[in-house]
Design a protein around this motif. Structure first.
Motif, PDB file in Angstrom:
ATOM      1  N   ARG A   1      -8.709  -1.681  48.411  1.00 20.54           N
ATOM      2  CA  ARG A   1      -7.401  -1.210  47.969  1.00 20.54           C
ATOM      3  C   ARG A   1      -6.972  -1.923  46.694  1.00 20.54           C
ATOM      4  O   ARG A   1      -6.216  -1.388  45.882  1.00 20.54           O
ATOM      5  CB  ARG A   1      -6.362  -1.441  49.079  1.00 20.54           C
ATOM      6  CG  ARG A   1      -5.001  -0.856  48.784  1.00 20.54           C
ATOM      7  CD  ARG A   1      -3.999  -1.323  49.816  1.00 20.54           C
ATOM      8  NE  ARG A   1      -4.356  -0.928  51.154  1.00 20.54           N
ATOM      9  CZ  ARG A   1      -3.924   0.178  51.753  1.00 20.54           C
ATOM     10  NH1 ARG A   1      -3.147   1.002  51.095  1.00 20.54           N
ATOM     11  NH2 ARG A   1      -4.259   0.464  52.979  1.00 20.54           N
TER      12      ARG A   1
ATOM     13  N   VAL B   1      -5.585   4.840  49.443  1.00 20.62           N
ATOM     14  CA  VAL B   1      -5.698   3.851  48.376  1.00 20.62           C
ATOM     15  C   VAL B   1      -4.954   4.319  47.134  1.00 20.62           C
ATOM     16  O   VAL B   1      -4.941   3.641  46.119  1.00 20.62           O
ATOM     17  CB  VAL B   1      -7.178   3.572  48.029  1.00 20.62           C
ATOM     18  CG1 VAL B   1      -7.880   2.934  49.205  1.00 20.62           C
ATOM     19  CG2 VAL B   1      -7.890   4.856  47.618  1.00 20.62           C
TER      20      VAL B   1
ATOM     21  N   SER C   1      -9.718   6.521  51.637  1.00 14.25           N
ATOM     22  CA  SER C   1     -10.906   5.679  51.596  1.00 14.25           C
ATOM     23  C   SER C   1     -11.191   5.191  53.011  1.00 14.25           C
ATOM     24  O   SER C   1     -10.268   5.037  53.823  1.00 14.25           O
ATOM     25  CB  SER C   1     -10.699   4.488  50.663  1.00 14.25           C
ATOM     26  OG  SER C   1     -11.823   3.620  50.689  1.00 14.25           O
TER      27      SER C   1
END
Length: 363
Positions: free
Chosen positions: A213, A244, A250
């Motif tokens: 992130r 993210v 993600s």
């Protein structure tokens, strides 16, 4: 009935219904009613929080109102454990160097000393996040305070709603962080601590779930640490998917182990060795937890350690597991992975640190 007698009866009747509830304060009957409502709200707050739906089965989190001081940490209630938590960033060097050998003993002594305070300190956690070869290692101290009836009584007398709870718990957290950074026999010698505000804590939680992130923090009003999906069907890891970016998803895979055998250090177990169990180049986090354990008449400080390895897919996590086993054995330690329950292990150790197994004595 004259007005004076009527007023006296009105004041006396509510006090007679509860022997432990004080009667009206000098501010009058309205203030007394407000305090009773505040007390009822605060007494039930952990139960209400624990019922909140969330993906990990931890029992729910609740943010307390923001403290007034710029150096005060953000406080949040873990309803499932009945604990108020505060987080501060520390230097990763705390887990290395010649003074790291007696780290567990120092934390244990401080826990015993602070356990008798008006806001009891129940556990201390040192959390070390390693985002991989291209990232920066960060370390944090997490203090957990018992949510007791005495704390509720103090908060009720201090202010209405949850503001009194924030003020008293923030003062207790500030005192603990000061002792953690202090040198000498009364301090834990962790160096400077930087308390985290709500945005920083939320960003930390989100970065643990999705190490990729980066510096993306939560937008106002978001609970950005909560994942979009948790796939706990794989026995050797858990896949967690989250945002993210505004619309970009993600996924990362995690496997969590607990320290089954600790190396010996100065004065007891080598608590700092836990961070060395995460080998170079592997993304993940380590958690050292010191809390009180044992029967009430013979309670003492105990330590538990956890290592979480993270990867972009299950194959990468498998390689990280092998490397972690080897890194631990090189230092005369041993870790055992929590297979078939990695989703619970992840949430209970990073950074709530309620633990999954009995702790070992510090000394």
């Amino acid at each position: 009935m004259n007005p004076q007698t009527q007023h006296r009866d009105t004041v006396a009747r509510p006090a007679a219904r509860s022997a432990i509830t004080p009667g009206p304060a000098p501010g009058g009957f309205t203030l007394w009613i407000r305090r009773r409502r505040t007390r009822s709200h605060l007494l039930h707050l952990p139960k209400w929080t624990a019922r909140r739906p969330e993906p990990f089965g931890i029992g729910g989190l609740h943010w307390l109102p923001a403290p007034t001081g710029s150096r005060d940490p953000a406080l949040f209630l873990h309803g499932g454990a009945g604990t108020i938590l505060a987080v501060a960033e520390i230097s990763p060097a705390v887990m290395r160097g010649p003074e790291a050998g007696d780290l567990g003993a120092r934390l244990g002594e401080m826990l015993v000393a602070a356990g008798s305070s008006p806001v009891p300190l129940t556990r201390l956690q040192l959390l070390c996040q390693v985002p991989g070869p291209a990232g920066r290692t960060r370390a944090y101290a997490v203090a957990g305070f018992a949510y007791t009836a005495e704390l509720v009584s103090q908060a009720t007398r201090f202010a209405q709603g949850e503001r009194g709870l924030t003020a008293i718990a923030a003062q207790a957290a500030g005192e603990v962080f000061a002792r953690l950074s202090a040198n000498g026999t009364g301090g834990a010698r962790l160096g400077p601590l930087v308390p985290l505000d709500r945005n920083a804590v939320t960003a930390l939680l989100g970065a643990l779930i999705l190490p990729g992130r980066g510096a993306i923090g939560p937008r106002p009003g978001e609970n950005a640490w909560q994942p979009t999906e948790v796939d706990a069907t794989a026995p050797r890891s858990v896949a967690i998917t989250g945002l993210v970016g505004p619309r970009q998803l993600s996924s990362w895979w995690h496997a969590t182990s607990w320290v089954k055998r600790w190396p010996r250090g100065v004065g007891g177990l080598d608590a700092a060795a836990c961070s060395a169990f995460l080998p170079p180049g592997v993304s993940g986090a380590t958690s050292v937890v010191v809390g009180m354990a044992g029967p009430p008449q013979d309670r003492g400080p105990a330590i538990a350690g956890y290592v979480t390895v993270s990867g972009h897919d299950a194959a990468e996590v498998e390689l990280a597991r092998v490397a972690t086993h080897a890194a631990a054995e090189e230092r005369d330690g041993f870790v055992e992975f929590c297979d078939r329950r990695h989703h619970l292990a992840f949430a209970h150790t990073l950074p709530l640190a309620t633990g999954l197994r009995a702790s070992a004595p510090v000394h």
